[in-house]
Design an enzyme around this catalytic site. Sequence first.
Site, PDB file in Angstrom:
ATOM      1  N   LYS A 109       2.251  -2.885   6.154  1.00 43.40           N
ATOM      2  CA  LYS A 109       2.461  -2.839   4.705  1.00 43.40           C
ATOM      3  C   LYS A 109       3.929  -2.588   4.376  1.00 43.40           C
ATOM      4  O   LYS A 109       4.466  -3.154   3.424  1.00 43.40           O
ATOM      5  CB  LYS A 109       1.564  -1.772   4.072  1.00 43.40           C
ATOM      6  N   SER A 114       0.862  -1.182   0.000  1.00 45.57           N
ATOM      7  CA  SER A 114       0.000   0.000   0.000  1.00 45.57           C
ATOM      8  C   SER A 114       0.897   1.229   0.000  1.00 45.57           C
ATOM      9  O   SER A 114       1.982   1.207   0.610  1.00 45.57           O
ATOM     10  CB  SER A 114      -0.890   0.019   1.247  1.00 45.57           C
ATOM     11  N   TYR A 128      -1.318  -0.280  10.351  1.00 51.69           N
ATOM     12  CA  TYR A 128      -1.522  -0.730   8.961  1.00 51.69           C
ATOM     13  C   TYR A 128      -0.336  -0.319   8.095  1.00 51.69           C
ATOM     14  O   TYR A 128       0.200  -1.123   7.328  1.00 51.69           O
ATOM     15  CB  TYR A 128      -2.823  -0.113   8.431  1.00 51.69           C
TER      16      TYR A 128
HETATM   17  N1  LIG Z   1      -8.775  -0.844  -1.574  1.00 56.01           N
HETATM   18  C1  LIG Z   1      -7.697  -0.070  -1.574  1.00 56.01           C
HETATM   19  O1  LIG Z   1      -7.734   1.097  -2.010  1.00 56.01           O
HETATM   20  C2  LIG Z   1      -6.402  -0.584  -1.046  1.00 56.01           C
HETATM   21  C3  LIG Z   1      -5.322   0.299  -0.954  1.00 56.01           C
HETATM   22  C4  LIG Z   1      -4.096  -0.170  -0.519  1.00 56.01           C
HETATM   23  C5  LIG Z   1      -3.956  -1.526  -0.208  1.00 56.01           C
HETATM   24  N2  LIG Z   1      -5.028  -2.367  -0.289  1.00 56.01           N
HETATM   25  C6  LIG Z   1      -4.825  -3.779   0.038  1.00 56.01           C
HETATM   26  O2  LIG Z   1      -5.399  -4.589  -0.968  1.00 56.01           O
HETATM   27  C7  LIG Z   1      -5.862  -5.824  -0.401  1.00 56.01           C
HETATM   28  C8  LIG Z   1      -7.337  -6.044  -0.755  1.00 56.01           C
HETATM   29  O3  LIG Z   1      -8.085  -4.972  -0.223  1.00 56.01           O
HETATM   30  P1  LIG Z   1      -9.624  -4.742  -0.597  1.00 56.01           P
HETATM   31  O4  LIG Z   1      -9.850  -3.288  -0.500  1.00 56.01           O
HETATM   32  O5  LIG Z   1      -9.984  -5.481  -1.827  1.00 56.01           O
HETATM   33  O6  LIG Z   1     -10.310  -5.419   0.699  1.00 56.01           O
HETATM   34  P2  LIG Z   1     -11.669  -6.270   0.915  1.00 56.01           P
HETATM   35  O7  LIG Z   1     -12.003  -6.115   2.342  1.00 56.01           O
HETATM   36  O8  LIG Z   1     -12.683  -5.901  -0.098  1.00 56.01           O
HETATM   37  O9  LIG Z   1     -11.181  -7.767   0.659  1.00 56.01           O
HETATM   38  C9  LIG Z   1     -10.265  -8.397   1.531  1.00 56.01           C
HETATM   39  C10 LIG Z   1     -10.532  -9.891   1.515  1.00 56.01           C
HETATM   40  O10 LIG Z   1      -9.544 -10.526   2.349  1.00 56.01           O
HETATM   41  C11 LIG Z   1     -10.204 -11.534   3.090  1.00 56.01           C
HETATM   42  N3  LIG Z   1      -9.449 -11.868   4.304  1.00 56.01           N
HETATM   43  C12 LIG Z   1      -9.280 -11.097   5.413  1.00 56.01           C
HETATM   44  N4  LIG Z   1      -8.589 -11.771   6.346  1.00 56.01           N
HETATM   45  C13 LIG Z   1      -8.299 -12.974   5.806  1.00 56.01           C
HETATM   46  C14 LIG Z   1      -7.600 -14.120   6.275  1.00 56.01           C
HETATM   47  N5  LIG Z   1      -7.059 -14.142   7.512  1.00 56.01           N
HETATM   48  N6  LIG Z   1      -7.455 -15.189   5.453  1.00 56.01           N
HETATM   49  C15 LIG Z   1      -7.997 -15.173   4.221  1.00 56.01           C
HETATM   50  N7  LIG Z   1      -8.688 -14.131   3.716  1.00 56.01           N
HETATM   51  C16 LIG Z   1      -8.844 -13.047   4.512  1.00 56.01           C
HETATM   52  C17 LIG Z   1     -11.565 -10.928   3.427  1.00 56.01           C
HETATM   53  O11 LIG Z   1     -12.501 -11.902   3.830  1.00 56.01           O
HETATM   54  C18 LIG Z   1     -11.916 -10.255   2.121  1.00 56.01           C
HETATM   55  O12 LIG Z   1     -12.602 -11.145   1.250  1.00 56.01           O
HETATM   56  C19 LIG Z   1      -5.585  -5.701   1.116  1.00 56.01           C
HETATM   57  O13 LIG Z   1      -4.339  -6.287   1.412  1.00 56.01           O
HETATM   58  C20 LIG Z   1      -5.514  -4.207   1.329  1.00 56.01           C
HETATM   59  O14 LIG Z   1      -4.784  -3.857   2.461  1.00 56.01           O
HETATM   60  C21 LIG Z   1      -6.235  -1.917  -0.698  1.00 56.01           C
END
Ligand SMILES: NC(=O)c1ccc[n+]([C@@H]2O[C@H](COP(=O)([O-])OP(=O)(O)OC[C@H]3O[C@@H](n4cnc5c(N)ncnc54)[C@H](O)[C@@H]3O)[C@@H](O)[C@H]2O)c1
Length: 256
Positions: A158, A141, A154
């Site tokens: 990351k 991130s 967080y």
């Molecule tokens: N959305 C953004 O703008 C953004 C920005 C920077 C980083 N990220 C990173 O991208 C990744 C996905 O984020 P997102 O926004 O799609 O989130 P989201 O919440 O929509 O999806 C995350 C998924 O991970 C699953 N999960 C959580 N804990 C788990 C575990 N212990 N074992 C297996 N699965 C598990 C959840 O059930 C969920 O389905 C994350 O690592 C997040 O930190 C997202």
Amino acid sequence: MVLEGKRIVVTGGASGIAAGTVAAFARAGASVISLDVNDEPGRAVAAEADAAGLGSVSYLHCDVTDQDEVDAVFAEATSTLGGLDVLAMIAGNEGQKPAEDVRESDIDWLFNVHVKGTMFTNAAAFRSMRETGGSIINTGSGAGVTGYPGSPVYSSAKAAIFGYSRTIAFDWGQYGIRVNTVCPAALTPQSQAHFDKMSPEVLAAYKETYRARIPLGGWLGTVEQTASLYVFLASDASSFLTGQMIGSDGGWTMPR
Ligand SMILES: NC(=O)c1ccc[n+]([C@@H]2O[C@H](COP(=O)([O-])OP(=O)(O)OC[C@H]3O[C@@H](n4cnc5c(N)ncnc54)[C@H](O)[C@@H]3O)[C@@H](O)[C@H]2O)c1
């Protein structure tokens, strides 16, 4: 069909970026096993992608924070797929708390999934990839590069993923294993939940920060925009690319 013949495991496939990536991998012709702890939507996403895509998708329950479970599920997945060419480690959660209020449980909540989950799944993938080479795509991130106000744990979790990914890119390059890290910025259930917790004043301040820091559009992009970067990193089009941290975030993160 740039991923035709590729055998892929995706973590976090029930929602958001990983759900979009499962669908994009299937559209590109891959054989995919999607993992999550949230089984009902996990199975539904896999079934929809399987029906719509040119590749195939199935679903398995896997908590990435449980090393024994990770080892067992990866053994099953690689046996079903006949090997493993790509791991997309996307599972994650989020949490905000001022640094002065952080308790050990806050650290465990975020470090378990992001740091331990990355290390457990990457090591499990290595056991198969050391024979064949492969591509590991971890998820960082911009928070871990530039900092992210209100989210010290967080951001730290990351940042740890970058150090780990770059180290194993060195260590596992000799086996033909590439390791890269994606920094997304996409509107998903997780990012929406993050904004939903904010007061109108705080949300307005965040929107102003995003407007100033994201040169392409001033706001989060789509899941599909980020999923296409995972497709590129999974494909042979990126065969000489390793140890990189790449933002699909409209320019928020411009890492060196
Ligand atoms: N959305 C953004 O703008 C953004 C920005 C920077 C980083 N990220 C990173 O991208 C990744 C996905 O984020 P997102 O926004 O799609 O989130 P989201 O919440 O929509 O999806 C995350 C998924 O991970 C699953 N999960 C959580 N804990 C788990 C575990 N212990 N074992 C297996 N699965 C598990 C959840 O059930 C969920 O389905 C994350 O690592 C997040 O930190 C997202």
